[in-house]
Design an enzyme around this catalytic site. Structure first.
Site, PDB file in Angstrom:
ATOM      1  N   HIS A  66       0.919  -1.304   0.060  1.00  0.00           N
ATOM      2  CA  HIS A  66      -0.014  -0.102  -0.126  1.00  0.00           C
ATOM      3  C   HIS A  66       0.954   1.158   0.099  1.00  0.00           C
ATOM      4  CE1 HIS A  66      -2.927   2.905   1.130  1.00  0.00           C
ATOM      5  NE2 HIS A  66      -2.024   3.164   2.486  1.00  0.00           N
ATOM      6  N   ASP A  73       7.014  21.793 -26.192  1.00  0.00           N
ATOM      7  CA  ASP A  73       6.929  20.537 -25.613  1.00  0.00           C
ATOM      8  C   ASP A  73       7.822  20.550 -24.845  1.00  0.00           C
ATOM      9  OD1 ASP A  73       6.633  17.893 -25.373  1.00  0.00           O
ATOM     10  OD2 ASP A  73       5.878  17.644 -27.319  1.00  0.00           O
ATOM     11  N   TRP A 129       6.911   0.173   3.687  1.00  0.00           N
ATOM     12  CA  TRP A 129       7.482   1.122   2.700  1.00  0.00           C
ATOM     13  C   TRP A 129       9.057   1.449   2.771  1.00  0.00           C
ATOM     14  CZ3 TRP A 129       8.719   6.257   1.565  1.00  0.00           C
ATOM     15  CH2 TRP A 129       8.434   7.236   2.467  1.00  0.00           C
ATOM     16  N   SER A 138      13.310   6.508 -13.796  1.00  0.00           N
ATOM     17  CA  SER A 138      12.148   7.149 -14.441  1.00  0.00           C
ATOM     18  C   SER A 138      12.099   8.774 -13.720  1.00  0.00           C
ATOM     19  CB  SER A 138      10.846   6.610 -14.443  1.00  0.00           C
ATOM     20  OG  SER A 138       9.664   7.397 -14.517  1.00  0.00           O
ATOM     21  N   SER A 139      12.032   8.666 -12.519  1.00  0.00           N
ATOM     22  CA  SER A 139      11.897   9.879 -11.914  1.00  0.00           C
ATOM     23  C   SER A 139      13.155  10.904 -12.292  1.00  0.00           C
ATOM     24  CB  SER A 139      12.199   9.861 -10.307  1.00  0.00           C
ATOM     25  OG  SER A 139      10.588   9.280  -9.848  1.00  0.00           O
ATOM     26  N   HIS A 166      12.959  12.073   3.912  1.00  0.00           N
ATOM     27  CA  HIS A 166      12.565  13.267   4.277  1.00  0.00           C
ATOM     28  C   HIS A 166      12.343  14.156   2.884  1.00  0.00           C
ATOM     29  CE1 HIS A 166      10.615  16.197   6.549  1.00  0.00           C
ATOM     30  NE2 HIS A 166      11.321  17.041   5.823  1.00  0.00           N
ATOM     31  N   GLU A 187      12.141  13.367  -0.023  1.00  0.00           N
ATOM     32  CA  GLU A 187      10.989  12.707  -0.534  1.00  0.00           C
ATOM     33  C   GLU A 187       9.592  13.300  -0.246  1.00  0.00           C
ATOM     34  OE1 GLU A 187      10.490  10.819  -2.934  1.00  0.00           O
ATOM     35  OE2 GLU A 187       8.470   9.942  -2.912  1.00  0.00           O
ATOM     36  N   TYR A 196       8.914  16.117   0.494  1.00  0.00           N
ATOM     37  CA  TYR A 196       8.437  17.449   0.128  1.00  0.00           C
ATOM     38  C   TYR A 196       8.352  17.238  -1.349  1.00  0.00           C
ATOM     39  CZ  TYR A 196       8.745  19.497   4.581  1.00  0.00           C
ATOM     40  OH  TYR A 196       8.259  19.561   5.837  1.00  0.00           O
ATOM     41  N   SER A 249      -1.367  27.178  -5.397  1.00  0.00           N
ATOM     42  CA  SER A 249      -0.884  28.591  -5.570  1.00  0.00           C
ATOM     43  C   SER A 249      -1.632  29.155  -6.840  1.00  0.00           C
ATOM     44  CB  SER A 249       0.589  28.918  -5.651  1.00  0.00           C
ATOM     45  OG  SER A 249       1.129  28.571  -4.213  1.00  0.00           O
ATOM     46  N   HIS A 300      14.721  13.190  12.378  1.00  0.00           N
ATOM     47  CA  HIS A 300      13.391  13.142  13.185  1.00  0.00           C
ATOM     48  C   HIS A 300      12.857  11.854  12.852  1.00  0.00           C
ATOM     49  CE1 HIS A 300      11.359  15.647   9.815  1.00  0.00           C
ATOM     50  NE2 HIS A 300      11.280  14.354   9.462  1.00  0.00           N
ATOM     51  N   HIS A 301      12.999  11.112  12.061  1.00  0.00           N
ATOM     52  CA  HIS A 301      12.182   9.850  11.891  1.00  0.00           C
ATOM     53  C   HIS A 301      12.872   8.805  12.740  1.00  0.00           C
ATOM     54  CE1 HIS A 301       9.778  11.116   8.236  1.00  0.00           C
ATOM     55  NE2 HIS A 301      10.808  11.842   8.151  1.00  0.00           N
ATOM     56  N   THR A 340       6.637  26.814   6.308  1.00  0.00           N
ATOM     57  CA  THR A 340       5.421  26.170   6.075  1.00  0.00           C
ATOM     58  C   THR A 340       4.318  27.193   6.238  1.00  0.00           C
ATOM     59  OG1 THR A 340       6.582  24.089   6.533  1.00  0.00           O
ATOM     60  CG2 THR A 340       4.129  23.848   6.147  1.00  0.00           C
ATOM     61  N   LYS A 351       3.692  29.996   3.714  1.00  0.00           N
ATOM     62  CA  LYS A 351       3.012  29.663   2.693  1.00  0.00           C
ATOM     63  C   LYS A 351       1.268  29.748   3.025  1.00  0.00           C
ATOM     64  CE  LYS A 351       5.067  27.793  -0.149  1.00  0.00           C
ATOM     65  NZ  LYS A 351       5.445  27.267  -1.646  1.00  0.00           N
ATOM     66  N   ARG A 406       1.676   1.092  15.220  1.00  0.00           N
ATOM     67  CA  ARG A 406       1.297   0.824  13.570  1.00  0.00           C
ATOM     68  C   ARG A 406       1.846  -0.199  13.131  1.00  0.00           C
ATOM     69  NH1 ARG A 406       5.712   4.872  10.515  1.00  0.00           N
ATOM     70  NH2 ARG A 406       4.727   4.193   8.632  1.00  0.00           N
TER      71      ARG A 406
HETATM   72  C1  HEM Z   1       5.418  21.415   9.729  1.00  0.00           C
HETATM   73  C2  HEM Z   1       5.540  20.301   8.645  1.00  0.00           C
HETATM   74  C3  HEM Z   1       6.360  18.916   9.181  1.00  0.00           C
HETATM   75  C4  HEM Z   1       6.868  18.614  10.352  1.00  0.00           C
HETATM   76  C5  HEM Z   1       7.441  19.330  11.328  1.00  0.00           C
HETATM   77  C6  HEM Z   1       7.034  17.097  10.401  1.00  0.00           C
HETATM   78  C7  HEM Z   1       7.378  16.327  10.955  1.00  0.00           C
HETATM   79  C8  HEM Z   1       7.719  14.811  11.176  1.00  0.00           C
HETATM   80  C9  HEM Z   1       8.208  13.988  11.796  1.00  0.00           C
HETATM   81  C10 HEM Z   1       9.009  14.322  13.002  1.00  0.00           C
HETATM   82  C11 HEM Z   1       7.913  12.824  11.465  1.00  0.00           C
HETATM   83  C12 HEM Z   1       8.432  11.621  12.384  1.00  0.00           C
HETATM   84  C13 HEM Z   1       7.511  10.810  13.227  1.00  0.00           C
HETATM   85  C14 HEM Z   1       7.998   9.500  13.708  1.00  0.00           C
HETATM   86  O1  HEM Z   1       7.951   8.676  12.880  1.00  0.00           O
HETATM   87  O2  HEM Z   1       7.675   9.444  14.882  1.00  0.00           O
HETATM   88  C15 HEM Z   1       7.144  12.760  10.539  1.00  0.00           C
HETATM   89  C16 HEM Z   1       6.676  11.578   9.678  1.00  0.00           C
HETATM   90  C17 HEM Z   1       6.268  11.788   8.466  1.00  0.00           C
HETATM   91  N1  HEM Z   1       5.917  12.874   7.769  1.00  0.00           N
HETATM   92 FE1  HEM Z   1       5.917  14.799   8.371  1.00  0.00          FE
HETATM   93  N2  HEM Z   1       6.144  16.808   9.218  1.00  0.00           N
HETATM   94  C18 HEM Z   1       5.789  17.759   8.420  1.00  0.00           C
HETATM   95  C19 HEM Z   1       5.406  17.922   7.010  1.00  0.00           C
HETATM   96  C20 HEM Z   1       5.175  16.820   6.206  1.00  0.00           C
HETATM   97  C21 HEM Z   1       4.801  16.911   5.095  1.00  0.00           C
HETATM   98  C22 HEM Z   1       4.266  18.173   4.316  1.00  0.00           C
HETATM   99  C23 HEM Z   1       4.721  15.679   4.461  1.00  0.00           C
HETATM  100  C24 HEM Z   1       4.445  15.022   3.110  1.00  0.00           C
HETATM  101  C25 HEM Z   1       3.671  15.291   2.278  1.00  0.00           C
HETATM  102  C26 HEM Z   1       5.150  14.689   5.634  1.00  0.00           C
HETATM  103  C27 HEM Z   1       5.160  13.270   5.447  1.00  0.00           C
HETATM  104  C28 HEM Z   1       5.674  12.393   6.505  1.00  0.00           C
HETATM  105  C29 HEM Z   1       5.509  11.028   6.258  1.00  0.00           C
HETATM  106  C30 HEM Z   1       5.238  10.012   5.007  1.00  0.00           C
HETATM  107  C31 HEM Z   1       5.902  10.551   7.667  1.00  0.00           C
HETATM  108  C32 HEM Z   1       6.050   9.085   8.081  1.00  0.00           C
HETATM  109  C33 HEM Z   1       6.907   8.372   7.477  1.00  0.00           C
HETATM  110  C34 HEM Z   1       6.907   6.929   8.054  1.00  0.00           C
HETATM  111  O3  HEM Z   1       7.416   6.820   8.976  1.00  0.00           O
HETATM  112  O4  HEM Z   1       6.552   5.939   7.342  1.00  0.00           O
HETATM  113  N3  HEM Z   1       5.384  15.643   6.782  1.00  0.00           N
HETATM  114  N4  HEM Z   1       7.020  14.352  10.054  1.00  0.00           N
HETATM  115 CU   LIG Z   2      10.447  13.848   7.629  1.00  0.00          CU
END
Ligand code: HEM
Ligand SMILES: [Cu+2]
Ligand SMILES: [Cu+2]
Lengths: 375, 532
Positions: free
Chosen positions: B81, B110, B146, B173-174, B257, B259, B261, B272, B306-307, B332, B335, B454
């Site tokens: 998924h 093009d 994933w 591809s990307s 990370h 990614e 963004y 926008s 932070h992950h 952020t 914006k 999870r």
């Molecule tokens: C204010 C902006 C953001 C902050 C401060 C933030 C912070 C964080 C932090 C600290 C985690 C880790 C959580 C953990 O695993 O314990 C996390 C996970 C995640 N964030 Fe954000 N985030 C922000 C915005 C975004 C945005 C814009 C996206 C994507 C469009 C995003 C996608 C993700 C994803 C996919 C994960 C989880 C990845 C995984 O463990 O599978 N975040 N974020």
């Molecule tokens: Cu992150």
């Protein structure tokens, strides 16, 4: 027809609603029992309040604008598109708010990392899929045991009603004294696991080949339940952590009992067992350590977890069989059980596997043979 | 404004004279519009596939106990998924938008490398097939999440190898797509369109493309090392051989990370474009938007750990990554404030694209708030690897990226097909999606706080109620997307619906609206428009 359908959905919705309404919905963290956990609780609340205020201000503005600045109410668009003052303000203010948040967070973080001067040190080892605890230093030094899920399979498979602590119960809980600083060293045997007890505010990954640490000092006696928090394969959802926090006296008593049990269990490695004794003992070991993958039926879950019933190893050369159980098979989930089980247990389980299901080898493996095969 | 440029009648002298028809048209096409269309349909197919996997998960989680899938298969479903949604649905959808829109918005005929463009797209179905095939090999599909953390990922069957090959192909591809986009934007803008006059969507894609070029090779490195550990006896991530399992996470998140963004910056771009159009007012703080986007991109390289707040880093490391992550909230926030200031004192109407854009701001911001919560390391310790994180990233990726994709589709589909979509159904789609999204994901915050990890197939009884609510919501959300399919099919494949004028949106002012008829001709801007 339509009517019937309507009544049916109505009934279903009502049933769903009744079920939902009768439940207790926990909306926040579990009640903290350590200083760190309650600081985390407070940090979260503080952040929530700040976020709520920002939320109300920002979306108050947005919804007001949606209400007032619509074409349908005849609002004419102004054409401004820049204002340096405003832009500076809304960069600086969030920055200041963040500093306000970072300050208490930093203090808690530093306390969280301070694992110095513990009263008791325990090593927690993650296995696929159970925990092993070794009391390394402090009262109880030398105590060691494995701790696995005790919820019966028929509850998991919905054949029996689920117990009160469904999936959060183990055979041998970790026991610690109240009010003492306990340092937990984490490591793992196979893949990464994570040692997590929410009420203590600790979560520490257990990494194979490395030792990391964390600590807690529980202020209240009681039983606290957590779970492995890092995906570690098939039974990741089934390796809970249960910690019993007891008074100093009870703890001393518990340690004495454990020591006695260990002494009783320390069998003479040269004793000769009969095949029947080994098979009886082996069946228990099999259920606790092997059945999760190779299944109680010995049919396994091929191809990831091969069948033992009729397998080449279980019906072939004894030494190869001893070798794979002792040393595992790298690159697969088959762990080196030599690190977890005693010679007697390994001898027993091998004997069992060679004589259970369709396997009729009729031979037995003695603990002494396992001992010889170690090293 | 200059008159509409005649872009018809070039068929003979434009070098594309020969046009195969039927299937071969799509296989051999080098036309940015055809390729954009294929990207978008591919993405939607993957969205449905990934959605079916997710609904299976939600069904299993409706009650405690194991009901319909066993734990191994459950792990395969969560993993697939995630991979399918990230690499199959969200990323290709934005590339589809880039293909359709960037040339039209900068007045180029093009993409710069038209053949490579074809190749970038056609790699994707190959990668997707590998992913699907992996379900049927011994041991099944990858089941390590994933994030494919080692050493769990070195333990899996051949399905993992297929997954790794698929990621390699999608990465290639990307990268090709990004090189194409960067080159197109930097070299093919109409005379007079300076960088600081580019539409915001083009800006965000320029920055995204640089991010992709920087981090996809890093992912490729990480998964190649896993492959080598699996088959060639290396020990990059195996402590027994002198390696380090945590190193995988550092490399993965150095990619991971940025990614996230990559998946949100083009969404910012779409929003926008939409907000100023329907507020009939220029984008507020254009320059500061460009700077905010760039600083988010730069910061995204220094926050990866932070992950990994629970792997056991030293205090100094934790502090650094905590502060850096918190800092991301500033640009952020900028914006969001800019969008609000654009709406402020505008003359707004709320057609479907605007509804999704406003919905985006509202719900995405909640994801930003939970992100800030997770940035606070001690709080993250309690929340890492729980449903709280699941809620966080669905708020930013579904209510963020996916809503922006919907907003963009409704916004531009008149230009793409020459037909107006059904406004009533579009609004239904919005409201259903908004309500069911929140029913599905809001309760997950509570589950995470209360302590539900999870990626588990079964849970303790006290988590039952919120899981049931989430499952009901998920089915509602999933079914609502069939409405979207119907709305799009009607105007595209079945060519039904009111004819669209060249500029159906009063406030639109970019080149595709002001200089091209609807539908946009197959070849547009053979002579570059003049931008003042
Ligand atoms: C204010 C902006 C953001 C902050 C401060 C933030 C912070 C964080 C932090 C600290 C985690 C880790 C959580 C953990 O695993 O314990 C996390 C996970 C995640 N964030 Fe954000 N985030 C922000 C915005 C975004 C945005 C814009 C996206 C994507 C469009 C995003 C996608 C993700 C994803 C996919 C994960 C989880 C990845 C995984 O463990 O599978 N975040 N974020
Ligand atoms: Cu992150
Ligand atoms: Cu686990």
């Amino acid at each position: 027809m339509n009517n019937k359908l309507g009544r049916l959905t109505g009934g279903l919705l009502l049933a769903l609603y009744a079920e939902l309404a009768s439940a207790a919905y926990q909306l926040n963290f579990q009640a903290p029992v350590t200083r760190i956990a309650s600081e985390i609780y407070d940090l979260h609340m503080l952040m929530m309040y700040v976020i709520l205020v920002i939320f109300c201000v920002v979306f108050g503005v947005m919804f007001y604008s949606i209400y007032a600045h619509r074409k349908s109410v005849g609002h004419k668009a102004e054409q401004f598109h820049e204002n340096t003052t405003v832009e500076i303000i809304w960069t600086v203010i969030p920055f200041l708010i963040l500093i306000g948040m970072a300050w208490p967070a930093t203090k808690t973080l530093i306390a969280f990392k301070d694992t110095a001067n513990p009263d008791l040190t325990i090593k927690a080892t993650g296995y696929q899929w159970k925990w092993g605890y070794d009391y390394i230093k402090g009262e109880g030094e030398g105590v060691a045991f494995l701790s696995a899920l005790s919820t019966p399979q028929d509850q998991i498979h919905n054949q029996k009603p689920k117990g009160e602590n469904y999936l959060l119960e183990v055979d041998n809980p970790l026991v610690v004294p109240v009010g003492k600083k306990v340092r937990i060293l984490t490591t793992a045997n196979d893949v990464i696991h994570s040692f997590w007890v929410p009420a203590f505010g600790i979560k520490q990954d257990a990494i194979p080949g490395f030792v990391r640490d964390t600590w807690f000092k529980a202020d209240k006696e009681g039983t606290y339940r957590g779970q492995c928090a890092e995906l570690c394969g098939k039974d990741h959802g089934f390796m809970p952590i249960v910690v019993e926090v007891v008074s100093a006296e009870k703890y001393t008593q518990w340690v004495a009992e454990q020591k006695k049990k260990t002494a009783a269990a320390a069998e003479d490695p040269n004793k000769q067992w009969t095949a029947g004794e080994l098979i009886a003992k082996g069946e228990k070991v099999y259920a606790a350590s092997c059945a999760a993958c190779h299944q109680p039926t010995g049919k396994g879950l091929p191809p990831a977890f091969p069948a033992l019933d009729g397998s080449k190893i279980a019906t072939g050369d004894k030494n190869a069989h001893i070798d794979i159980v002792l040393n595992g098979k790298t690159g697969t989930a088959m762990t080196a059980f030599g690190k977890q089980l005693s010679d007697t247990d390994i001898a027993a389980v091998i004997t069992y596997e060679r004589n259970a299901w369709g396997n009729k080898k009729g031979d037995a493996v003695q603990p002494a043979e396992v001992k010889a095969a170690r090293k | 404004m200059s008159a509409v440029i005649d872009t018809h009648g070039h068929a003979d002298h434009d070098g594309h004279g020969y046009q195969p028809s039927g299937l071969m048209r799509w296989v051999t096409t080098t036309n940015h519009k055809d390729i954009g269309t294929m990207y978008l349909w591919f993405s939607f197919t993957m969205l449905l596939l990934g959605g079916v996997l997710a609904l299976t998960l939600r069904l299993e989680l409706f009650r405690p106990g194991i009901q319909i899938v066993n734990p191994e298969f459950f792990n395969q479903l969560t993993t697939m998924h995630g991979l399918i949604m990230v690499f199959g649905a969200i990323m290709p959808a934005f590339v589809g938008f880039a293909n359709w829109q960037i040339p039209m918005m900068i007045g180029a005929p093009d993409m710069a490398f038209a053949r490579m463009n074809n190749w970038s797209f056609w790699l994707l179905p190959v990668a997707a097939s590998l992913l699907v095939i992996s379900f049927f090999v011994p041991g099944g599909a990858p089941a390590a999440g994933w994030t494919i953390y080692a050493p769990l990922s070195t333990q899996m069957g051949p399905g993992m190898d297929l997954g790794i090959f698929a990621l390699h192909i999608m990465g290639a591809s990307s990268i090709m797509g990004s090189i194409n986009i960067v080159t197109t934007i930097l070299n093919m803008r109409a005379p007079g369109m300076t960088l600081m006059k580019m539409p915001m969507f083009v800006w965000t894609w320029l920055i995204t493309a640089y991010l992709l070029i920087a981090v996809m090779p890093v992912l490729a490195g990480a998964i190649t090392m896993v492959l080598a550990d699996r088959h060639f006896g290396t020990s990059f991530f195996n402590a027994a051989g002198g390696g380090d399992p945590v190193m995988f996470q550092h490399i993965f998140w150095f990619f991971g990370h940025p990614e996230v963004y990559i998946m949100i910056l083009p969404a910012f771009g779409i929003i926008s474009q939409v907000i100023p159009t329907f507020a009939r007012k220029p984008l507020f703080g254009y320059a500061s938007m460009v700077y905010a986007t760039s600083s988010i991109a730069i910061l995204s390289f220094i926050v990866w750990a932070h992950h990994m707040f629970t792997v056991g880093m030293p205090t100094a490391g934790l502090l650094f990554f905590m502060y850096a992550t918190m800092l991301i909230a500033v640009p952020t926030g900028v914006k969001v404030f800019n969008w609000l200031a654009t709406m402020w004192k505008g003359s707004m109407t709320f057609e479907t694209p605007m509804l999704f854009a406003v919905g985006f701001i509202f719900v995405f911001t909640m994801g930003g708030f939970t992100g800030l919560m997770l940035a606070i390391m001690p709080v993250d310790v309690q929340l890492q690897d729980t449903y709280y994180v699941v809620a966080h990233f669905h708020y930013v990726l579904v209510a963020g990226s996916l809503y922006a994709i919907f907003a963009g589709t409704y916004f531009w589909i008149p230009k793409w097909t020459g037909r107006m979509y059904d406004e009533t159904l579009g609004e239904w789609h919005f409201w259903l999606s908004l309500v069911f999204f929140n029913i599905t994901f809001f309760p997950m915050h509570f589950l995470g706080l209360a302590g539900m990890p999870r990626r588990i197939p079964d849970y303790a009884s006290q988590f039952t109620e919120f899981n049931q609510i989430a499952t009901v919501g998920a089915f509602g959300f999933g079914l609502s997307q069939l409405l979207f399919l119907y709305i799009v099919l009607k105007v595209s494949v079945f060519a039904k619906g009111e004819k669209a004028p060249a500029k159906p949106w009063e406030g639109a002012d970019t080149l595709e609206w002001t200089h091209l008829p609807s539908p946009a001709p197959y070849h547009s801007f053979h002579e570059a428009p003049e931008v003042k």
